[in-house]
Write an enzyme that holds these catalytic residues in place. Sequence first.
Site, short mmCIF file in Angstrom:
data_model
loop_
_atom_site.label_atom_id
_atom_site.label_comp_id
_atom_site.label_asym_id
_atom_site.label_seq_id
_atom_site.Cartn_x
_atom_site.Cartn_y
_atom_site.Cartn_z
N ARG A 1 -8.99 -27.34 27.41
CA ARG A 1 -8.37 -27.52 25.84
C ARG A 1 -7.87 -28.90 25.92
NH1 ARG A 1 -3.91 -23.23 25.53
NH2 ARG A 1 -4.03 -23.91 23.34
N SER B 1 -5.19 -29.77 24.38
CA SER B 1 -3.66 -30.00 24.17
C SER B 1 -3.32 -30.66 25.11
CB SER B 1 -2.93 -28.58 23.98
OG SER B 1 -3.10 -28.01 25.51
N LYS C 1 -2.63 -16.86 32.56
CA LYS C 1 -2.41 -15.64 31.80
C LYS C 1 -3.08 -15.35 30.48
CE LYS C 1 1.43 -18.11 29.47
NZ LYS C 1 2.79 -18.07 29.03
N ASP C 2 -3.95 -16.29 30.18
CA ASP C 2 -4.91 -16.32 29.03
C ASP C 2 -6.20 -15.83 29.40
OD1 ASP C 2 -2.90 -17.68 27.43
OD2 ASP C 2 -3.96 -19.64 27.88
N THR D 1 9.84 -17.77 19.62
CA THR D 1 8.81 -17.31 20.63
C THR D 1 7.72 -16.73 20.09
OG1 THR D 1 8.38 -16.20 22.67
CG2 THR D 1 10.01 -15.00 21.41
N ARG E 1 8.00 -11.60 25.28
CA ARG E 1 9.52 -12.16 25.13
C ARG E 1 10.22 -11.56 23.99
NH1 ARG E 1 6.69 -17.61 25.58
NH2 ARG E 1 6.73 -18.01 27.89
N ARG F 1 7.15 -26.88 19.23
CA ARG F 1 8.10 -25.71 19.41
C ARG F 1 9.47 -26.22 19.70
NH1 ARG F 1 4.99 -20.57 22.10
NH2 ARG F 1 3.06 -21.01 21.53
N ARG G 1 4.33 -20.66 16.64
CA ARG G 1 3.02 -20.97 17.08
C ARG G 1 3.24 -22.61 17.50
NH1 ARG G 1 -2.11 -19.10 17.07
NH2 ARG G 1 -2.32 -20.98 18.34
N GLY G 2 2.26 -23.26 18.32
CA GLY G 2 2.60 -24.61 18.14
C GLY G 2 2.36 -24.99 19.68
N ASN G 3 2.42 -26.41 19.93
CA ASN G 3 2.32 -26.95 21.31
C ASN G 3 3.80 -27.03 22.04
OD1 ASN G 3 3.13 -29.48 20.20
ND2 ASN G 3 1.25 -30.13 20.17
N VAL G 4 4.09 -27.37 22.99
CA VAL G 4 5.53 -27.38 23.53
C VAL G 4 6.35 -28.38 22.57
CG1 VAL G 4 6.86 -28.20 25.52
CG2 VAL G 4 4.72 -26.77 25.88
#
Length: 312
Positions: free
Chosen positions: A14, A16, A84-85, A128, A133, A156, A150-153
């Site tokens: 990806r 990102s 985990k995806d 989150t 969570r 967020r 949602r969104g990248n680190v």
Amino acid sequence: MTLTATGTLRLGTRASQLARTQSQTVADAITAASGVPVELVHISTEGDRSAAAIAQLGGTGVFVTAIRRALLEGTVDVAVHSYKDLPTAPEPGLALAAVPPREDPRDALVARDGLTLGELPVGARVGTGAPRRVAQLRALGLGLEVVPIRGNVDTRMARVVPGDLDAVVLARAGLGRLGRLDAVTETLDPLQVLPAPAQGALAVECRADDARTRELLAPLDDAGTRACVVAERATLTALEAGCSAPVAAYAELAEGDDGLELWLRASVTAIDGSDGVRDSVTGPVADAERLGRALAAELLDRGAAELMAASR
């Protein structure tokens, strides 16, 4: 493609920042171990193109399907995923060639004013995107308002400002890989918030019939990490749950009476936090998959299926 000693390996990832950082770490490890150069190939996935919640997109596989397709078609030779995806079912034609050493799998709080979870006031807004969570934060009974994001680190974390969010919860592993651990105000104890199955681990795939690439990737595999993740994912599979279900599982290696043992904990929590089941099991590392299935059976006996059904 058949690699020569100087041929370049094409690694699908990806685009990102976190995905590129993770993939570059794997690329560097391949080159260090074999001398083979690696080129990153950026691939857009359904999860990247949509702003909808993961559960609305169907959850499982939205970040990996396009990359796996490129791998099967021969556009790339290697794929790196956040483990985990991955869907729990194996992908025909592909091999999980390596599971590198895992980063810290715990969740991390990034809060205003350096606050910890227990110091946030009643009514504080915590962001989150993970149902797991959401459920566990609500179950703590702290009176928090959990907000889906949602969104990248960076996107967020940027929302932790007056008038928007008081805090966000993110995977500590991702923050560590991006060099952003200085933003963490608390690393959440698994007794409070148990991590997602395979959180902090990477999955490195190649085509099953590509013996040369499998050989190149073999040195990257960490047996202990693989065993822990196999146990966690076996629990998820036996529960018939996907990555968007409120399921948590965390395995650790510990010294037992007869040598190294695997200690596996797992939980299923109602999305509103009103109920949950949690248990653990210990056994030989070689029995990782069996331990995961056994723990799932215990959780199902205690009502896990009903809790997951109510969360859909």
